[in-house]
Scaffold this motif. Structure first.
Motif, PDB file in Angstrom:
ATOM      1  N   GLU A 154       0.835  -1.203   0.000  1.00 29.93           N
ATOM      2  CA  GLU A 154       0.000   0.000   0.000  1.00 29.93           C
ATOM      3  C   GLU A 154       0.871   1.255   0.000  1.00 29.93           C
ATOM      4  O   GLU A 154       0.547   2.241  -0.660  1.00 29.93           O
ATOM      5  N   ARG A 155       1.984   1.215   0.736  1.00 33.23           N
ATOM      6  CA  ARG A 155       2.879   2.375   0.761  1.00 33.23           C
ATOM      7  C   ARG A 155       3.508   2.591  -0.604  1.00 33.23           C
ATOM      8  O   ARG A 155       3.601   3.734  -1.080  1.00 33.23           O
ATOM      9  N   GLN A 209       9.923   4.271  -8.302  1.00 35.11           N
ATOM     10  CA  GLN A 209      10.724   4.416  -7.093  1.00 35.11           C
ATOM     11  C   GLN A 209      11.185   3.090  -6.512  1.00 35.11           C
ATOM     12  O   GLN A 209      12.342   2.933  -6.127  1.00 35.11           O
ATOM     13  N   ARG A 210      10.303   2.103  -6.452  1.00 39.49           N
ATOM     14  CA  ARG A 210      10.707   0.845  -5.819  1.00 39.49           C
ATOM     15  C   ARG A 210      11.679   0.042  -6.675  1.00 39.49           C
ATOM     16  O   ARG A 210      12.404  -0.806  -6.174  1.00 39.49           O
ATOM     17  N   TYR A 211      11.716   0.327  -7.966  1.00 41.82           N
ATOM     18  CA  TYR A 211      12.696  -0.337  -8.822  1.00 41.82           C
ATOM     19  C   TYR A 211      14.079   0.292  -8.668  1.00 41.82           C
ATOM     20  O   TYR A 211      15.098  -0.401  -8.813  1.00 41.82           O
ATOM     21  N   ILE A 212      14.124   1.576  -8.366  1.00 41.70           N
ATOM     22  CA  ILE A 212      15.401   2.269  -8.220  1.00 41.70           C
ATOM     23  C   ILE A 212      16.234   1.636  -7.118  1.00 41.70           C
ATOM     24  O   ILE A 212      17.459   1.525  -7.230  1.00 41.70           O
ATOM     25  N   ASP A 213      15.585   1.183  -6.040  1.00 43.86           N
ATOM     26  CA  ASP A 213      16.307   0.559  -4.926  1.00 43.86           C
ATOM     27  C   ASP A 213      17.079  -0.684  -5.351  1.00 43.86           C
ATOM     28  O   ASP A 213      18.015  -1.100  -4.667  1.00 43.86           O
TER      29      ASP A 213
END
Length: 281
Positions: free
Chosen positions: A89-90, A98-102
């Motif tokens: 959910e976040r 964004q979550r792929y950049i990590d």
């Protein structure tokens, strides 16, 4: 500028199928290519290269098996496989990329993306998991995002594994009847059968917007898994400007004389039962 995919949405036509490589030839060539992958890995490590390889395609197109062959002999500290679950959910409230950049590589690392940010162009669009506005924003931003990665020095390779509707269904049936493969099959996979044309159009639209001269897509004909694996790995090796790296010469030292240390009896340790012995009794 993005190039047209040159295909008609919804078409099921296939190029002429190439002859299947005999198993012995396949295994010999695969091992040779895997040896080159190990050498490429050393070059990546020494030069501080950052390499991202995207694997996309229809369900059961052979992405996972190819990733296994690519990574089989590579150092997991250098080559990482990234297969992200559904966003939390976040994460749904973050910028989409964004979550792929990590998970992007640092210097001297290879990342193999088992599906990628292109989920939005495929399953999310077809299944209604994103809004039309989110989808359109993705299509506008993706070439920009990838240009930024490439401009920063990341080597980006994008592969689309293409399979026919008949072969996909055959592989689904094989998975359904094989207890060792049933985990690969989900209700959403099966629904892709009834949404074949929707996925075809989504793929063609994706290529039309994101197949660019800077960040091109490469289509892997995956009707035959052996051929697909060899072709994909060979192309990856030929597209990365790696060179063999001379490794330091290692030698195994002489074992020194013991200093008299007495190890405790083996019986004080907990050992696993000798199951193997029961097979030959």
């Amino acid at each position: 500028m993005a190039r047209s995919s040159g295909s008609t949405p919804g078409t099921k036509s296939r190029p002429e199928k190439s002859e299947r490589v005999p198993k012995a030839v396949y295994e010999r060539e695969l091992l040779r290519l895997q040896g080159d992958l190990v050498q490429m890995q050393e070059w990546v490590k020494v030069t501080g290269t950052r390499l991202v390889v995207i694997f996309e395609g229809r369900d059961a197109a052979g992405k996972g098996g190819t990733i296994q062959r690519v990574s089989a002999h590579l150092n997991p500290r250098i080559c990482r496989i990234v297969a992200l679950p559904a966003p939390t959910e976040r994460e749904r409230t973050q910028w989409y990329f964004q979550r792929y950049i990590d998970h992007l590589p640092a210097a001297g690392e290879i990342v193999l993306l088992d599906r990628s940010w292109y989920n939005r162009a495929g399953v999310e669009r077809v299944m209604g998991f994103c809004t039309p506005q989110e989808y359109e924003r993705f299509m506008r931003q993706t070439p920009i995002f990838e240009n930024l990665l490439i401009e920063d020095g990341i080597l980006l390779r994008k592969y689309w594994f293409s399979v026919s509707d008949r072969e996909q269904e055959r592989r689904f049936r094989d998975r359904l009847g094989n207890p060792l493969k049933q985990w690969k099959l989900s209700p959403m996979d099966l629904e892709s059968i009834t949404r074949w044309d929707d996925y075809s159009q989504a793929k063609d639209d994706m290529l039309a917007h994101t197949d660019t001269d800077t960040s091109p897509w490469f289509v892997v004909e995956a009707e035959d898994k052996r051929n697909a694996r060899l072709n994909m790995i060979h192309h990856l090796l030929s597209s990365v400007p790696w060179q063999p790296v001379e490794r330091p010469q290692l030698s195994i030292p002489e074992r020194p004389e013991g200093r008299g240390y007495q190890r405790p009896p083996r019986e004080v340790s907990r050992s696993v039962p000798d199951h193997a012995a029961s097979l030959t009794a």
